[in-house]
Design an enzyme around this catalytic site. Structure first.
Site, short mmCIF file in Angstrom:
data_model
loop_
_atom_site.label_atom_id
_atom_site.label_comp_id
_atom_site.label_asym_id
_atom_site.label_seq_id
_atom_site.Cartn_x
_atom_site.Cartn_y
_atom_site.Cartn_z
N HIS A 1 -40.77 -5.63 -5.52
CA HIS A 1 -41.48 -6.92 -5.70
C HIS A 1 -42.11 -7.36 -4.38
O HIS A 1 -42.08 -8.55 -4.05
CB HIS A 1 -40.53 -8.02 -6.19
N SER B 1 -36.79 -2.26 -9.86
CA SER B 1 -36.31 -3.36 -9.01
C SER B 1 -34.94 -3.03 -8.39
O SER B 1 -34.85 -2.10 -7.58
CB SER B 1 -36.31 -4.64 -9.84
N ALA B 2 -33.89 -3.73 -8.75
CA ALA B 2 -32.56 -3.45 -8.18
C ALA B 2 -32.16 -2.00 -8.42
O ALA B 2 -31.52 -1.37 -7.57
CB ALA B 2 -31.52 -4.39 -8.78
N GLY C 1 -32.24 -6.81 -11.67
CA GLY C 1 -31.35 -7.96 -11.75
C GLY C 1 -30.86 -8.24 -10.35
O GLY C 1 -31.64 -8.22 -9.40
N GLU D 1 -45.61 -5.02 -7.15
CA GLU D 1 -45.39 -4.95 -8.60
C GLU D 1 -46.51 -4.16 -9.27
O GLU D 1 -47.68 -4.55 -9.16
CB GLU D 1 -45.30 -6.37 -9.18
#
Lengths: 233, 233
Positions: A159, A122-123, A90, A194
């Site tokens: 990413h 991700s985050a 997020g 990814e």
């Protein structure tokens, strides 16, 4: 005693949430009945409940129960008692800001260092680097610091995106942005595409997945490393 | 008395630096022999001298001389005495951080409010919004605040990019990022496409260039406005 997976993304193009990782997660969390989910990053502004439900639906497939950190009155205690942990993606600024607000930064760092199995996507991977200065996210809140959990001795760029050769857009490429980072900072950066993830077992860090990762070191030409490469800086 | 141009980008695809804006700049800076250039944003980590030379080469075409702010011993005095000003693009965090470090934020805000003609491109436009929370840039330094010059009553998202329909990349689209901004903030955001600029004459703000701009207001569907639309929030 670290036991950490840091994934570039939760979801592959045309895939379902976490599906490509489930076989790996089954082993990674083999001693966990319940995992504590940190929903603070709120992708697209989704609610904590909705986000926790999404994680729960994916982990149900491998018979693991999910509890959202926001469901606990005392987040620090919840982290201390967790069998395993997962921080979803997020907005990295929102995530780190909430972790600081709830006094979770130190305790998270401690329990993960002591061996609580951890998954970040991700985050949730970004915050395991030295700081969040290589996030791609929009700085929609001002956290008290950019310093992160510092569980690996470098920064991550999740990413990671190769320059598009046919693009007519004049915004900076990812590579240009990371080069700009190196005009101000010395840390190595791993551009994690990814489908890739890092497996951290104690101080041994391996690149996993089928793709190469791009490594950026200050004053060096960026270079690629192959899957299963040991990462040592 | 404000007299401001805020451009999405300095350079169009296949264009030269500032070339598409030169006819407008000739009028905008018609009373200026010399313009003060703020090179702090350092695109791609370029040096202040090299960046100032680049601006200088473009402005030479319309017979205007450029002086770099870094050439002055007292930046605040230099800003006070400037006939006109131009802040180039690059990294918004680095730019704002340097402005704070050199105590330039208040004086810039004052002289531009008092009528010194100003041009911003990209990061140089971003800093004229309320804060830099809608920048696309990587947070490679930690500025003492995200608050910006607040010369317009909204935020700007320069290099605004429409979602790519064929993309297989799972990173957030620009629209998703701005929606996330609105889970934490109330300010309107103008998504300014490359080739657009805002013309601010006192409190009158017009969209200029040939393209529409995309407007994001909290709890509303994003919508498009046409060139020459008056912007009032």
């Amino acid at each position: 005693m670290k036991n950490i997976l840091l994934a570039s993304t939760s979801t592959l193009f045309n895939g379902d949430y976490l599906d490509y990782l489930l076989p790996v997660l089954k082993t990674h969390f083999k001693n966990c009945k319940t995992i504590l989910f940190i929903p603070y990053a709120r992708p697209g502004g989704i609610s904590y409940d909705a986000y926790t439900k999404k994680a729960s639906d994916a982990f149900k497939i491998i018979d693991i129960e999910i509890k959202g950190l926001h469901e606990f009155k005392h987040p620090v205690e919840a982290i201390k008692n967790a069998e395993g942990m997962f921080t979803g993606g997020g907005n990295t600024f929102v995530l780190l800001n909430e972790l600081y607000k709830n006094n979770c930064v130190d305790i998270l760092k401690n329990v993960i260092s002591d061996g609580t199995p951890y998954l970040g996507t991700s985050a949730g991977s970004n915050i395991c680097g030295q700081n969040i200065k290589t996030t791609n996210d929009m700085p929609i809140v001002y956290p008290p610091s950019f310093n992160a959990l510092q569980l690996v001795p470098f920064n991550i760029n999740p990413h990671y995106l190769d320059p598009e050769v046919n693009s007519k857009h004049m915004g900076e490429t990812r590579e240009t942005r990371i080069n700009e980072f190196h005009t101000q900072n010395n840390l190595p950066v791993i551009g994690l595409r990814e489908g890739s993830w890092l497996e951290v077992k104690n101080e041994t860090i391996l690149l996993k997945g089928n793709l190469e990762a791009r490594i950026f070191e200050k004053d060096q030409k960026p270079y690629e490393i192959k899957p299963d490469t040991l990462i040592t800086f």
